[in-house]
Scaffold this active site. Sequence first.
Site, PDB file in Angstrom:
ATOM      1  N   ARG A  42      -0.941  68.492  -8.653  1.00 30.76           N
ATOM      2  CA  ARG A  42      -2.082  67.673  -8.910  1.00 30.76           C
ATOM      3  C   ARG A  42      -3.639  68.450  -8.400  1.00 30.76           C
ATOM      4  O   ARG A  42      -3.504  68.997  -7.246  1.00 30.76           O
ATOM      5  CB  ARG A  42      -2.145  66.552  -7.822  1.00 30.76           C
ATOM      6  CG  ARG A  42      -3.110  65.250  -8.293  1.00 30.76           C
ATOM      7  CD  ARG A  42      -3.020  63.955  -7.200  1.00 30.76           C
ATOM      8  NE  ARG A  42      -3.274  64.524  -6.029  1.00 30.76           N
ATOM      9  CZ  ARG A  42      -2.989  64.312  -4.853  1.00 30.76           C
ATOM     10  NH1 ARG A  42      -1.952  63.524  -4.792  1.00 30.76           N
ATOM     11  NH2 ARG A  42      -3.719  64.618  -3.639  1.00 30.76           N
ATOM     12  N   GLU A  77      -8.870  70.712  -3.598  1.00 32.55           N
ATOM     13  CA  GLU A  77      -7.696  71.691  -3.619  1.00 32.55           C
ATOM     14  C   GLU A  77      -6.866  71.434  -4.494  1.00 32.55           C
ATOM     15  O   GLU A  77      -6.897  70.542  -5.416  1.00 32.55           O
ATOM     16  CB  GLU A  77      -7.052  71.159  -2.085  1.00 32.55           C
ATOM     17  CG  GLU A  77      -6.195  69.715  -2.189  1.00 32.55           C
ATOM     18  CD  GLU A  77      -5.291  69.777  -1.284  1.00 32.55           C
ATOM     19  OE1 GLU A  77      -4.669  70.578  -0.598  1.00 32.55           O
ATOM     20  OE2 GLU A  77      -4.877  68.403  -0.831  1.00 32.55           O
ATOM     21  N   ASN A  95      -2.739  71.034  -5.442  1.00 31.96           N
ATOM     22  CA  ASN A  95      -1.374  70.867  -4.502  1.00 31.96           C
ATOM     23  C   ASN A  95      -0.393  71.185  -5.527  1.00 31.96           C
ATOM     24  O   ASN A  95      -0.355  70.641  -6.755  1.00 31.96           O
ATOM     25  CB  ASN A  95      -1.418  69.189  -4.454  1.00 31.96           C
ATOM     26  CG  ASN A  95      -2.500  68.909  -3.741  1.00 31.96           C
ATOM     27  OD1 ASN A  95      -2.529  69.059  -2.439  1.00 31.96           O
ATOM     28  ND2 ASN A  95      -3.590  68.134  -4.340  1.00 31.96           N
ATOM     29  N   SER A 119       1.626  62.961  -4.439  1.00 32.36           N
ATOM     30  CA  SER A 119       1.970  61.383  -4.167  1.00 32.36           C
ATOM     31  C   SER A 119       0.940  60.553  -5.168  1.00 32.36           C
ATOM     32  O   SER A 119      -0.078  61.125  -5.602  1.00 32.36           O
ATOM     33  CB  SER A 119       2.044  60.918  -3.032  1.00 32.36           C
ATOM     34  OG  SER A 119       0.858  61.499  -2.306  1.00 32.36           O
ATOM     35  N   LYS A 141      -3.899  76.996   0.828  1.00 35.14           N
ATOM     36  CA  LYS A 141      -5.239  76.944   0.750  1.00 35.14           C
ATOM     37  C   LYS A 141      -5.824  78.438   0.709  1.00 35.14           C
ATOM     38  O   LYS A 141      -6.889  78.755   0.017  1.00 35.14           O
ATOM     39  CB  LYS A 141      -6.178  76.366   2.238  1.00 35.14           C
ATOM     40  CG  LYS A 141      -5.259  75.118   2.477  1.00 35.14           C
ATOM     41  CD  LYS A 141      -6.266  73.843   1.867  1.00 35.14           C
ATOM     42  CE  LYS A 141      -5.884  72.533   2.282  1.00 35.14           C
ATOM     43  NZ  LYS A 141      -4.531  72.125   2.048  1.00 35.14           N
ATOM     44  N   LYS A 155     -10.246  75.121   7.152  1.00 31.05           N
ATOM     45  CA  LYS A 155      -8.751  74.258   6.790  1.00 31.05           C
ATOM     46  C   LYS A 155      -7.664  75.356   7.098  1.00 31.05           C
ATOM     47  O   LYS A 155      -7.773  76.612   6.706  1.00 31.05           O
ATOM     48  CB  LYS A 155      -8.919  74.204   5.233  1.00 31.05           C
ATOM     49  CG  LYS A 155      -9.838  73.094   4.611  1.00 31.05           C
ATOM     50  CD  LYS A 155      -9.475  72.874   3.207  1.00 31.05           C
ATOM     51  CE  LYS A 155     -10.552  72.077   2.501  1.00 31.05           C
ATOM     52  NZ  LYS A 155     -10.309  71.599   1.353  1.00 31.05           N
ATOM     53  N   GLU A 184      -0.819  70.889   4.347  1.00 32.92           N
ATOM     54  CA  GLU A 184      -1.066  69.967   3.616  1.00 32.92           C
ATOM     55  C   GLU A 184      -0.701  68.402   4.071  1.00 32.92           C
ATOM     56  O   GLU A 184      -0.070  68.413   5.240  1.00 32.92           O
ATOM     57  CB  GLU A 184       0.046  69.896   2.481  1.00 32.92           C
ATOM     58  CG  GLU A 184       0.277  71.223   1.679  1.00 32.92           C
ATOM     59  CD  GLU A 184      -0.988  71.587   0.807  1.00 32.92           C
ATOM     60  OE1 GLU A 184      -1.600  70.770   0.373  1.00 32.92           O
ATOM     61  OE2 GLU A 184      -1.396  72.838   0.707  1.00 32.92           O
ATOM     62  N   GLY A 185      -1.171  67.397   3.663  1.00 34.57           N
ATOM     63  CA  GLY A 185      -0.983  66.062   4.017  1.00 34.57           C
ATOM     64  C   GLY A 185      -1.863  65.460   4.581  1.00 34.57           C
ATOM     65  O   GLY A 185      -1.757  64.260   5.215  1.00 34.57           O
ATOM     66  N   ARG A 217      -8.660  58.055  -5.500  1.00 33.53           N
ATOM     67  CA  ARG A 217      -8.594  57.570  -4.185  1.00 33.53           C
ATOM     68  C   ARG A 217      -9.969  57.451  -3.421  1.00 33.53           C
ATOM     69  O   ARG A 217     -10.951  58.226  -3.689  1.00 33.53           O
ATOM     70  CB  ARG A 217      -7.876  58.800  -3.117  1.00 33.53           C
ATOM     71  CG  ARG A 217      -6.323  58.683  -2.975  1.00 33.53           C
ATOM     72  CD  ARG A 217      -5.628  59.845  -2.322  1.00 33.53           C
ATOM     73  NE  ARG A 217      -6.336  60.802  -2.795  1.00 33.53           N
ATOM     74  CZ  ARG A 217      -5.914  62.159  -2.348  1.00 33.53           C
ATOM     75  NH1 ARG A 217      -4.896  62.177  -1.369  1.00 33.53           N
ATOM     76  NH2 ARG A 217      -6.226  63.165  -2.985  1.00 33.53           N
TER      77      ARG A 217
HETATM   78  P1  ADP Z   1      -4.812  68.363   2.685  1.00 30.77           P
HETATM   79  O1  ADP Z   1      -3.992  69.413   2.000  1.00 30.77           O
HETATM   80  O2  ADP Z   1      -4.553  68.009   4.071  1.00 30.77           O
HETATM   81  O3  ADP Z   1      -4.931  67.088   1.884  1.00 30.77           O
HETATM   82  P2  ADP Z   1      -7.733  68.965   1.547  1.00 30.77           P
HETATM   83  O4  ADP Z   1      -8.279  70.255   1.253  1.00 30.77           O
HETATM   84  O5  ADP Z   1      -7.239  67.915   0.360  1.00 30.77           O
HETATM   85  O6  ADP Z   1      -6.316  69.003   2.501  1.00 30.77           O
HETATM   86  O7  ADP Z   1      -8.673  67.898   2.560  1.00 30.77           O
HETATM   87  C1  ADP Z   1      -8.428  66.708   3.002  1.00 30.77           C
HETATM   88  C2  ADP Z   1      -9.574  65.784   2.934  1.00 30.77           C
HETATM   89  O8  ADP Z   1     -10.659  66.414   3.528  1.00 30.77           O
HETATM   90  C3  ADP Z   1      -9.791  65.740   1.470  1.00 30.77           C
HETATM   91  O9  ADP Z   1      -9.122  64.380   0.814  1.00 30.77           O
HETATM   92  C4  ADP Z   1     -11.398  65.283   1.417  1.00 30.77           C
HETATM   93  O10 ADP Z   1     -11.565  63.820   1.718  1.00 30.77           O
HETATM   94  C5  ADP Z   1     -11.847  66.276   2.649  1.00 30.77           C
HETATM   95  N1  ADP Z   1     -12.182  67.503   1.994  1.00 30.77           N
HETATM   96  C6  ADP Z   1     -11.641  68.592   1.840  1.00 30.77           C
HETATM   97  N2  ADP Z   1     -12.350  69.736   1.488  1.00 30.77           N
HETATM   98  C7  ADP Z   1     -13.615  69.172   1.188  1.00 30.77           C
HETATM   99  C8  ADP Z   1     -14.964  69.441   0.721  1.00 30.77           C
HETATM  100  N3  ADP Z   1     -15.035  70.986   0.133  1.00 30.77           N
HETATM  101  N4  ADP Z   1     -15.927  68.906   0.702  1.00 30.77           N
HETATM  102  C9  ADP Z   1     -15.636  67.646   1.069  1.00 30.77           C
HETATM  103  N5  ADP Z   1     -14.824  66.936   1.537  1.00 30.77           N
HETATM  104  C10 ADP Z   1     -13.577  67.635   1.571  1.00 30.77           C
HETATM  105 MG    MG Z   2      -5.695  66.763  -0.024  1.00 28.64          MG
END
Ligand code: ADP
Ligand code: MG
Length: 508
Positions: free
Chosen positions: A119, A140, A142, A147, A331, A391, A395-396, A477
């Site tokens: 995804r 990101e 995945n 899910s 990442k 970051k 994940e998660g 979401r």
């Molecule tokens: P994870 O692997 O924990 O899901 P993500 O990279 O998806 O990590 O980050 C988790 C959440 O943080 C995302 O669902 C989003 O809401 C927020 N987020 C992450 N990166 C960004 C970004 N570059 N700009 C704005 N919000 C972000």
């Molecule tokens: Mg995420």
Amino acid sequence: MLMHFPPQLPDRMERFYVQYIEDWALCNGLCMRDIDNSHAVHAPVTMFPTPFSKSGFEEALRIQCAFNELYFHAATHEEWLLGHLEEAAKHDDFTAKLIQIHKAAKAGQTQRLTGGLWRSDYIVNGSRTSLEGRQVKQVEFNTVSVSFGALASKVADMHEFLSHASRSWTGHGEVPQNTALKDLARGLANMHAGYKVAEIQHRQATHKTSTSAVEDEDDASIMDDPVVLFIVQPDETNVMDQRLIEFELVKEHDIVSYRISLAEVPDFVVRTNDNRLLHNPSGREIAVVYYRAGYAPSDYPTDVEWNAREMLESSHAVNCPSALTQLAGAKKIQQVLTDRSVLTKIAPSLSSDTVDRLMKTFVKIYPMDDSPEGEQGRYYALREPDHFVLKPQREGGGNNIYGEDIPEFLQSIPTESWAAYILMELIEPPKITNRILRAGKLQSGRVVNELGVFGTVMWDRNHNELLMNEQAGWLLRTKLQDSHEGGVAAGFGCLDSIQLMGPLKDDN
Ligand code: ADP
Ligand code: MG
């Protein structure tokens, strides 16, 4: 352009609307188990499908197969991949352990096929007040345990139902259908079919050198309905999202699944001398191991879980995903791939036009190592952190550090370990208001939306050949703006669907 959103329900209609949502959700499996696992509750959902840029949505769907292809290349360039993760692995035990599992299992890794249900997540980059300037930017990519495909399909259906039940908000924009549930199940079914073909070929090749009656019997048993093994968390609450895929597999593809945790693998999985996996007690061969767990350190409390992962990985079964494929979703790899020259080198099959379109979805991501780019990243992280998110290789949800918290956080850890992080520019979503129903209670406020587009892939490891590459539906979401993270299961966000808006005059 902002239309009146969310629509005002006529007086005294709200009560009926809330009941519709709760009961539709319970009747149709748009549910989760509650925390003590004893009964089902409706999944948190928006009351109305959120307006979303039509062009942004369509581009995100269109580009999915290119992203699938890119990450296929990343996951099959082992040396390159592990080279880029080397520094992070020095400071991050989880990454190091996954690499170790990959290396340990490699010798026994006799399956030809690797699978992925993936995804790609996006936030629309927009102005502060409207939906204008709406380009999707990737949050990101995945490659493990993605899910909400099944529940997202259900939300789109529920909003469609509500548009009939209450005519007060119809006519704003098209609510696109979501085929994620069917598409993800079909992806697993294709892996299952791929396993059967690969096994027949394998056995025919080995059969020539053997004539024993026992092996003849084994040959016959291969066609005896192999199964899919779901690896799940022992205390999973997002069960329906997984079960719906299992039910779809039976209904549409006549494929049975069993679900166990990593800790239960020694009890329920037997490995044969020739590295096939059998489900115990049914005795049925396992064609596909589908991980809905195993993406976080907490999924491996002891060596039992790590040993189980290694055993599953070093077998004939199609792993969805393999440890290496999981690592491709780090990442760090996402950061490395934002460099056009790296991307084109690793994925030479992508046309220059396609690369342009992929690049358009990227925001700036800096490494945090001691390379010149990393120096720049460190500068921003310490001196101008407001527009960035830091970051780790996790994940998660719930792991990131935002804006002004970044300098203090960095100062609290050893400088050498900074290389295990990446620094990403924050995407600024357009502000929109919606109403969320969570555990029977309505919340209202400014929300931020994150679009996910699913992809299904399978490739032949021996020939580095992609055998399946499909876009597989989507997910929206939505979270209240004041929560940084969008995890639905973690309680921050909710499931939504989309009303397509546009084309608008500045929609590009
Ligand atoms: P994870 O692997 O924990 O899901 P993500 O990279 O998806 O990590 O980050 C988790 C959440 O943080 C995302 O669902 C989003 O809401 C927020 N987020 C992450 N990166 C960004 C970004 N570059 N700009 C704005 N919000 C972000
Ligand atoms: Mg995420």
